[in-house]
Design an enzyme around this catalytic site. Structure first.
Site, PDB file in Angstrom:
ATOM      1  N   ARG A 184      -3.479   9.712   7.206  1.00  0.00           N
ATOM      2  CA  ARG A 184      -4.076   8.710   6.209  1.00  0.00           C
ATOM      3  C   ARG A 184      -4.939   7.716   6.807  1.00  0.00           C
ATOM      4  O   ARG A 184      -4.833   7.332   8.061  1.00  0.00           O
ATOM      5  CB  ARG A 184      -3.016   7.942   5.636  1.00  0.00           C
ATOM      6  CG  ARG A 184      -1.899   8.662   4.806  1.00  0.00           C
ATOM      7  CD  ARG A 184      -0.655   7.959   4.364  1.00  0.00           C
ATOM      8  NE  ARG A 184       0.200   7.761   5.502  1.00  0.00           N
ATOM      9  CZ  ARG A 184       1.420   7.127   5.551  1.00  0.00           C
ATOM     10  NH1 ARG A 184       1.890   6.612   4.361  1.00  0.00           N
ATOM     11  NH2 ARG A 184       2.225   7.010   6.498  1.00  0.00           N
ATOM     12  N   THR A 190       5.574  -3.814   4.338  1.00  0.00           N
ATOM     13  CA  THR A 190       5.375  -2.441   5.122  1.00  0.00           C
ATOM     14  C   THR A 190       6.266  -2.615   6.164  1.00  0.00           C
ATOM     15  O   THR A 190       6.862  -3.607   6.818  1.00  0.00           O
ATOM     16  CB  THR A 190       4.043  -2.059   5.491  1.00  0.00           C
ATOM     17  OG1 THR A 190       4.120  -0.742   5.903  1.00  0.00           O
ATOM     18  CG2 THR A 190       3.568  -3.090   6.346  1.00  0.00           C
ATOM     19  N   ASP A 239      -0.221  12.174  11.015  1.00  0.00           N
ATOM     20  CA  ASP A 239      -0.337  11.328   9.868  1.00  0.00           C
ATOM     21  C   ASP A 239      -2.100  11.197   9.755  1.00  0.00           C
ATOM     22  O   ASP A 239      -2.431  10.679  10.620  1.00  0.00           O
ATOM     23  CB  ASP A 239       0.264   9.918  10.356  1.00  0.00           C
ATOM     24  CG  ASP A 239       0.002   8.996   8.929  1.00  0.00           C
ATOM     25  OD1 ASP A 239      -0.563   9.167   8.070  1.00  0.00           O
ATOM     26  OD2 ASP A 239       1.348   8.187   8.907  1.00  0.00           O
ATOM     27  N   ILE A 292       0.734  -1.165   0.226  1.00  0.00           N
ATOM     28  CA  ILE A 292       0.130  -0.165  -0.112  1.00  0.00           C
ATOM     29  C   ILE A 292       0.872   1.322   0.218  1.00  0.00           C
ATOM     30  O   ILE A 292       1.604   1.362   0.898  1.00  0.00           O
ATOM     31  CB  ILE A 292      -0.949   0.149   1.208  1.00  0.00           C
ATOM     32  CG1 ILE A 292      -1.756  -1.121   1.251  1.00  0.00           C
ATOM     33  CG2 ILE A 292      -1.901   1.256   1.298  1.00  0.00           C
ATOM     34  CD1 ILE A 292      -2.720  -1.394   2.362  1.00  0.00           C
ATOM     35  N   THR A 321       9.453  16.189  10.634  1.00  0.00           N
ATOM     36  CA  THR A 321       8.193  15.975   9.702  1.00  0.00           C
ATOM     37  C   THR A 321       6.865  16.099  10.440  1.00  0.00           C
ATOM     38  O   THR A 321       6.033  16.625  10.137  1.00  0.00           O
ATOM     39  CB  THR A 321       8.531  14.918   8.752  1.00  0.00           C
ATOM     40  OG1 THR A 321       7.353  14.621   8.001  1.00  0.00           O
ATOM     41  CG2 THR A 321       8.347  13.411   9.472  1.00  0.00           C
ATOM     42  N   GLN A 349      10.845   2.911  -2.567  1.00  0.00           N
ATOM     43  CA  GLN A 349       9.720   2.189  -1.724  1.00  0.00           C
ATOM     44  C   GLN A 349       8.709   1.690  -2.755  1.00  0.00           C
ATOM     45  O   GLN A 349       8.462   0.319  -3.012  1.00  0.00           O
ATOM     46  CB  GLN A 349       9.072   2.622  -0.560  1.00  0.00           C
ATOM     47  CG  GLN A 349       9.988   2.606   0.539  1.00  0.00           C
ATOM     48  CD  GLN A 349       9.009   3.093   1.842  1.00  0.00           C
ATOM     49  OE1 GLN A 349       8.187   3.663   1.667  1.00  0.00           O
ATOM     50  NE2 GLN A 349       9.409   2.523   3.094  1.00  0.00           N
ATOM     51  N   CYS A 406       3.361  10.271  -3.545  1.00  0.00           N
ATOM     52  CA  CYS A 406       4.289  11.135  -3.331  1.00  0.00           C
ATOM     53  C   CYS A 406       4.718  11.664  -4.581  1.00  0.00           C
ATOM     54  O   CYS A 406       5.556  11.144  -5.257  1.00  0.00           O
ATOM     55  CB  CYS A 406       5.393  10.603  -2.493  1.00  0.00           C
ATOM     56  SG  CYS A 406       6.655  11.644  -1.774  1.00  0.00           S
TER      57      CYS A 406
END
Length: 210
Positions: free
Chosen positions: A141, A162, A139, A64, A127, A84, A68
Site C-alpha cells: 500500500r 490508526t 504490504d 484511512i 499473512t 475497524q 477489504c
C-alpha cells in the site's frame, strides 16, 4: 517538485462530487455525511472519502481504511477490517473529519491474490509470508493518494485513527501534519487471533495482543 516512492508529494487533486448520504453507524443512528469522489489522484484509483463536518475547536479525526471486500461487506472473521471500518465511521461521526476508503484490497495485492494467500494461511503460514510466497510484498500500500485526498478536502492538520505507524510515516513525508495518533480498538475473535499476532509481531502495528 519532490518525489517519494515514485509519487509526487505536491501533486494536486480535486474533490469532484459530493453526494449527501445517510451513513449507518454501529449505534444504529444514521449520520448525514458527504461521500466524495476525486480526480487527479496519483494512481487513478476510484478512492472515496466520507466526510462529516468538523466539530468546533477539535482537530479533524481521519481514518484511512484500505478496502477489504471479505471483511467490510461479507463480515469475514479472518481479519479485523469490518469492525475497524465501523469504528472509524462512528468515531468520525462524533468528532468530525473523514474516513478515506482506499481501493487497496489485500494490502495492495488485490482480491484474487488475497484469496490465494488465504489458502496458504490455512497451511499455517502467516499473512506476510503468504504474500511473499505469491511473489508479492508484505504490504504494497501507498498513501500518496490519501495525502492528495486530504489536501483536496482541506484537511492538512489532522488526528489519525490508526495502529499502523507506516500510515503516520508516509502521511508526514507527504506533508500532512499528523498532530496526534489515536489508537483503534483491538477487534479480536477466535478466527483472527493469528492474523492480529502477525500484524503486531511482524508488521509493527501497535496492537496489544499476546
Amino acid at each position: 517538485m519532490s518525489v517519494i516512492d515514485g509519487y509526487p508529494t505536491t501533486a494536486l487533486s480535486t474533490a469532484t462530487v459530493r453526494a449527501r448520504v445517510p451513513i449507518g453507524m454501529d449505534r444504529g443512528r444514521p449520520v448525514r455525511a458527504d461521500m466524495i469522489s476525486f480526480e487527479g489522484l496519483a494512481d487513478s484509483g476510484e478512492h472515496v472519502a466520507v466526510q462529516v463536518p468538523a466539530v468546533a475547536g477539535r482537530i479533524p479525526l481521519v481514518r484511512i481504511h484500505s478496502e477489504c471486500l471479505t471483511g467490510d461487506v461479507f463480515g469475514s472473521k479472518r481479519c479485523d477490517c469490518g469492525p475497524q471500518l465501523d469504528e472509524g465511521l462512528d468515531a468520525v461521526a462524533e468528532d468530525g473529519g473523514a474516513v478515506l476508503y482506499l481501493r487497496q484490497e489485500g494490502r495492495g495485492i488485490g482480491l484474487y491474490n488475497k484469496l490465494d494467500a488465504y489458502v496458504l494461511q490455512d497451511t499455517n503460514v502467516d499473512t506476510f509470508s503468504a504474500n511473499r510466497m505469491l511473489g508479492r510484498g508484505d504490504d504494497e500500500r501507498q498513501y500518496a493518494v490519501a495525502a492528495q485526498m486530504l489536501r483536496a478536502l482541506g484537511l492538512e492538520r489532522i488526528r489519525l485513527l490508526t495502529n499502523n505507524p507506516e500510515k503516520v510515516r508516509q502521511l508526514r513525508e507527504y506533508g500532512i501534519d499528523v498532530v496526534d495518533v489515536v489508537p483503534t480498538r483491538v477487534h479480536s475473535n477466535p478466527d483472527n487471533e493469528r492474523y492480529l499476532w502477525a500484524k503486531a509481531s511482524l508488521g509493527g502495528h501497535t496492537l496489544a495482543v499476546s
